[in-house]
Structure formats: C-alpha cells, structure tokens
Design a protein around this motif. Structure first.
Motif: not given
Length: 105
Positions: A57-68
């Motif tokens: 899956l494209p898990c790399h496309r999940v970040v925290n709410r600040e974009g970190r």
C-alpha cells in the motif's frame, strides 16, 4: 474496542490508505476519523507498521497533521518527492497543496 471492531478498523485503515491518490497525502487522524474511531490516530500508525498487507500500500502518503513524515523512515520523503509532493522549508509536506480529505459519507 471489541475484537470484531478491531478487525473492521484494520480493514478500513488499509482500504483508506489504498485510496490515497498519487501526489496527495492524508493524516493518521483523518484515517482514524473516517474509520469511525477519531481518537485512534496512533492505532492507524501501528496498523500500517505491523500489517503485512500494508507492504503493498502507499503508506508513504500518510503523514501527521502538521505534514511531518514518520520518524526513522528515511525513504518516505524521497518516495513523496518522486510523486511530485512539495515540502516547505521546515521539512513538512505542503498540506495546503497536497492534503487529501475524501468526502466519504
């Protein structure tokens, strides 16, 4: 959360991550909310980290709410940049430009 709810949460998380389009990111919190458990954003991260299915899956496309990006995952930023995702000078994803918030009702 009952075992059945946990299984459903797991399935929902993986399905939502599979839907994130190229060139976009979403947050752990958005995925948790869309899965029906808005206070379980950390569990989203654990699901992605420990589920063998997430390898495809494209898990790399999940970040925290600040974009970190995820700490300790040095490949995440290059994967995002290869998809055209821009980063701000502070190293965070430009969330105004790349945030994916599906309207799933």
């Amino acid at each position: 959360m009952t075992p059945e709810q946990a299984r459903q949460f797991h399935d929902d998380v993986l399905w939502l991550v599979s839907q994130i389009p190229v060139g976009h990111v979403t947050t752990y919190g958005i995925i948790a909310t869309l899965s029906g458990w808005p206070s379980h954003s950390r569990m989203v991260g654990r699901t992605l980290r420990y589920s063998p299915e997430s390898e495809h899956l494209p898990c790399h496309r999940v970040v925290n709410r600040e974009g970190r990006t995820a700490p300790g995952w040095s490949r995440q930023r290059p994967l995002l940049e290869a998809e055209g995702i821009h980063f701000l000078p502070n190293g965070h994803v430009d969330m105004r430009q790349h945030l994916w918030e599906p309207d799933i009702t």
